[in-house]
Design a protein around this motif. Sequence first.
Motif, PDB file in Angstrom:
ATOM      1  N   UNK A   1     102.063 -28.549  56.072  1.00  0.00           N
ATOM      2  CA  UNK A   1     102.100 -27.200  56.647  1.00  0.00           C
ATOM      3  C   UNK A   1     101.095 -26.315  55.916  1.00  0.00           C
ATOM      4  N   UNK A   2     100.268 -25.602  56.677  1.00  0.00           N
ATOM      5  CA  UNK A   2      99.254 -24.761  56.068  1.00  0.00           C
ATOM      6  C   UNK A   2      99.871 -23.494  55.482  1.00  0.00           C
ATOM      7  N   UNK A   3      99.195 -22.960  54.471  1.00  0.00           N
ATOM      8  CA  UNK A   3      99.669 -21.739  53.850  1.00  0.00           C
ATOM      9  C   UNK A   3      99.435 -20.553  54.789  1.00  0.00           C
ATOM     10  N   UNK A   4     100.350 -19.583  54.834  1.00  0.00           N
ATOM     11  CA  UNK A   4     100.129 -18.387  55.662  1.00  0.00           C
ATOM     12  C   UNK A   4      98.950 -17.596  55.127  1.00  0.00           C
ATOM     13  N   UNK A   5      98.283 -16.841  55.987  1.00  0.00           N
ATOM     14  CA  UNK A   5      97.104 -16.079  55.542  1.00  0.00           C
ATOM     15  C   UNK A   5      97.455 -14.983  54.552  1.00  0.00           C
ATOM     16  N   UNK A   6      96.465 -14.602  53.778  1.00  0.00           N
ATOM     17  CA  UNK A   6      96.644 -13.501  52.838  1.00  0.00           C
ATOM     18  C   UNK A   6      96.884 -12.199  53.591  1.00  0.00           C
ATOM     19  N   UNK A   7      97.599 -11.300  52.947  1.00  0.00           N
ATOM     20  CA  UNK A   7      97.877  -9.981  53.501  1.00  0.00           C
ATOM     21  C   UNK A   7      96.973  -8.962  52.815  1.00  0.00           C
ATOM     22  N   UNK A   8      96.309  -8.112  53.601  1.00  0.00           N
ATOM     23  CA  UNK A   8      95.469  -7.055  53.013  1.00  0.00           C
ATOM     24  C   UNK A   8      96.381  -5.877  52.659  1.00  0.00           C
ATOM     25  N   UNK A   9      96.748  -5.789  51.404  1.00  0.00           N
ATOM     26  CA  UNK A   9      97.704  -4.783  50.941  1.00  0.00           C
ATOM     27  C   UNK A   9      96.958  -3.523  50.512  1.00  0.00           C
ATOM     28  N   UNK A  10      97.283  -2.412  51.169  1.00  0.00           N
ATOM     29  CA  UNK A  10      96.674  -1.131  50.799  1.00  0.00           C
ATOM     30  C   UNK A  10      97.467  -0.446  49.701  1.00  0.00           C
ATOM     31  N   UNK A  11      98.782  -0.615  49.746  1.00  0.00           N
ATOM     32  CA  UNK A  11      99.628   0.037  48.743  1.00  0.00           C
ATOM     33  C   UNK A  11     100.950  -0.713  48.641  1.00  0.00           C
ATOM     34  N   UNK A  12     101.440  -0.849  47.442  1.00  0.00           N
ATOM     35  CA  UNK A  12     102.754  -1.456  47.180  1.00  0.00           C
ATOM     36  C   UNK A  12     103.551  -0.457  46.360  1.00  0.00           C
ATOM     37  N   UNK A  13     104.685  -0.034  46.890  1.00  0.00           N
ATOM     38  CA  UNK A  13     105.524   0.944  46.203  1.00  0.00           C
ATOM     39  C   UNK A  13     106.857   0.286  45.866  1.00  0.00           C
ATOM     40  N   UNK A  14     107.144   0.192  44.561  1.00  0.00           N
ATOM     41  CA  UNK A  14     108.353  -0.510  44.125  1.00  0.00           C
ATOM     42  C   UNK A  14     109.621   0.073  44.720  1.00  0.00           C
ATOM     43  N   UNK A  15     109.727   1.399  44.672  1.00  0.00           N
ATOM     44  CA  UNK A  15     110.972   2.049  45.096  1.00  0.00           C
ATOM     45  C   UNK A  15     110.666   3.347  45.826  1.00  0.00           C
ATOM     46  N   UNK A  16     111.341   3.562  46.948  1.00  0.00           N
ATOM     47  CA  UNK A  16     111.208   4.808  47.689  1.00  0.00           C
ATOM     48  C   UNK A  16     112.488   5.064  48.480  1.00  0.00           C
ATOM     49  N   UNK A  17     112.798   6.335  48.675  1.00  0.00           N
ATOM     50  CA  UNK A  17     113.911   6.709  49.558  1.00  0.00           C
ATOM     51  C   UNK A  17     113.382   7.451  50.781  1.00  0.00           C
ATOM     52  N   UNK A  18     112.058   7.386  51.000  1.00  0.00           N
ATOM     53  CA  UNK A  18     111.436   8.118  52.107  1.00  0.00           C
ATOM     54  C   UNK A  18     110.988   7.224  53.249  1.00  0.00           C
ATOM     55  N   UNK A  19     111.107   5.903  53.103  1.00  0.00           N
ATOM     56  CA  UNK A  19     110.568   4.994  54.108  1.00  0.00           C
ATOM     57  C   UNK A  19     111.643   4.080  54.682  1.00  0.00           C
ATOM     58  N   UNK A  20     112.762   4.683  55.074  1.00  0.00           N
ATOM     59  CA  UNK A  20     113.848   3.901  55.645  1.00  0.00           C
ATOM     60  C   UNK A  20     115.154   4.194  54.949  1.00  0.00           C
ATOM     61  N   UNK A  21     116.222   3.547  55.401  1.00  0.00           N
ATOM     62  CA  UNK A  21     117.547   3.845  54.854  1.00  0.00           C
ATOM     63  C   UNK A  21     117.722   3.383  53.415  1.00  0.00           C
ATOM     64  N   UNK A  22     118.281   4.249  52.597  1.00  0.00           N
ATOM     65  CA  UNK A  22     118.558   3.895  51.214  1.00  0.00           C
ATOM     66  C   UNK A  22     117.289   3.741  50.397  1.00  0.00           C
ATOM     67  N   UNK A  23     117.416   3.057  49.285  1.00  0.00           N
ATOM     68  CA  UNK A  23     116.265   2.788  48.422  1.00  0.00           C
ATOM     69  C   UNK A  23     115.620   1.480  48.854  1.00  0.00           C
ATOM     70  N   UNK A  24     114.298   1.497  49.030  1.00  0.00           N
ATOM     71  CA  UNK A  24     113.607   0.333  49.544  1.00  0.00           C
ATOM     72  C   UNK A  24     112.280   0.149  48.815  1.00  0.00           C
ATOM     73  N   UNK A  25     111.739  -1.051  48.932  1.00  0.00           N
ATOM     74  CA  UNK A  25     110.363  -1.319  48.542  1.00  0.00           C
ATOM     75  C   UNK A  25     109.513  -1.153  49.796  1.00  0.00           C
ATOM     76  N   UNK A  26     108.294  -0.641  49.653  1.00  0.00           N
ATOM     77  CA  UNK A  26     107.434  -0.435  50.810  1.00  0.00           C
ATOM     78  C   UNK A  26     106.063  -1.069  50.583  1.00  0.00           C
ATOM     79  N   UNK A  27     105.560  -1.694  51.645  1.00  0.00           N
ATOM     80  CA  UNK A  27     104.219  -2.281  51.628  1.00  0.00           C
ATOM     81  C   UNK A  27     103.431  -1.706  52.792  1.00  0.00           C
ATOM     82  N   UNK A  28     102.286  -1.077  52.467  1.00  0.00           N
ATOM     83  CA  UNK A  28     101.355  -0.606  53.487  1.00  0.00           C
ATOM     84  C   UNK A  28     100.218  -1.607  53.585  1.00  0.00           C
ATOM     85  N   UNK A  29      99.866  -2.013  54.806  1.00  0.00           N
ATOM     86  CA  UNK A  29      98.765  -2.948  54.985  1.00  0.00           C
ATOM     87  C   UNK A  29      97.523  -2.204  55.466  1.00  0.00           C
ATOM     88  N   UNK A  30      96.366  -2.799  55.207  1.00  0.00           N
ATOM     89  CA  UNK A  30      95.086  -2.199  55.576  1.00  0.00           C
ATOM     90  C   UNK A  30      94.627  -2.732  56.922  1.00  0.00           C
TER      91      UNK A  30
END
Length: 211
Positions: free
Chosen positions: A1-30
């Motif tokens: 099985x081939x490896x999935x492609x790389x993700x172009x990550x613009x921002x990785x935020x460990x913890x936020x309460x502004x991007x969905x219910x409760x405390x979450x990790x958020x990943x923005x892609x480019x």
Amino acid sequence: MSEPPLVRVARFLDRTTAEGPGERTAIWVQGCTIRCAGCFNPHLFGVRGGVPTAPAELVDRVLATGTPGLTLLGGEPFEQAAGLAAVAAGVRQAGRSVMTFTGYEYDHLRELAAQGHDDVAALLDATDLLVAGPFRQDLLDHERPWVGSTNQQFIRLTNRIEDVPIDVAVTPDRIEVTITASGAVSVNGWADTETLDALLADLPTRRGRPA
């Protein structure tokens, strides 16, 4: 099985309460070809930029935060569906929830999946709560959290986060502003232009106040 492609990550935020219910990790892609007028993140439209990152590495980083959920934003997550499907599946396997934002309509994504776009189908399968539809400046939404316009749909694809109240009165919108020691300012969450301008205009004063 081939490896999935790389993700172009613009921002990785460990913890936020502004991007969905409760405390979450958020990943923005480019990268986003939809390019909604008035988008909160126009700097993420272009495909250049971002840090190409292996999905397995992103899973490890998300799980290391200890948050109960992951939110995928952009940019446009479904334009990197194969890599993000692997990330979402790995996070889900560890018992975390996944919320995904997209500028595409849900029916369009389902049509793509039915036509054999397995990457789109896989990301839908690994998403618990989908927020679908383009942002429209003429339909600003002040009643529901996390979305910008009234045409955007909340679609519960599983019951993992079924009880989330989609109501600002219960779950208000939040804006998080982070200022680093070097003076760099980052903002996440959603606000209309007037609110955001007023907030940022006051930052020099706020930075001088004692905590």
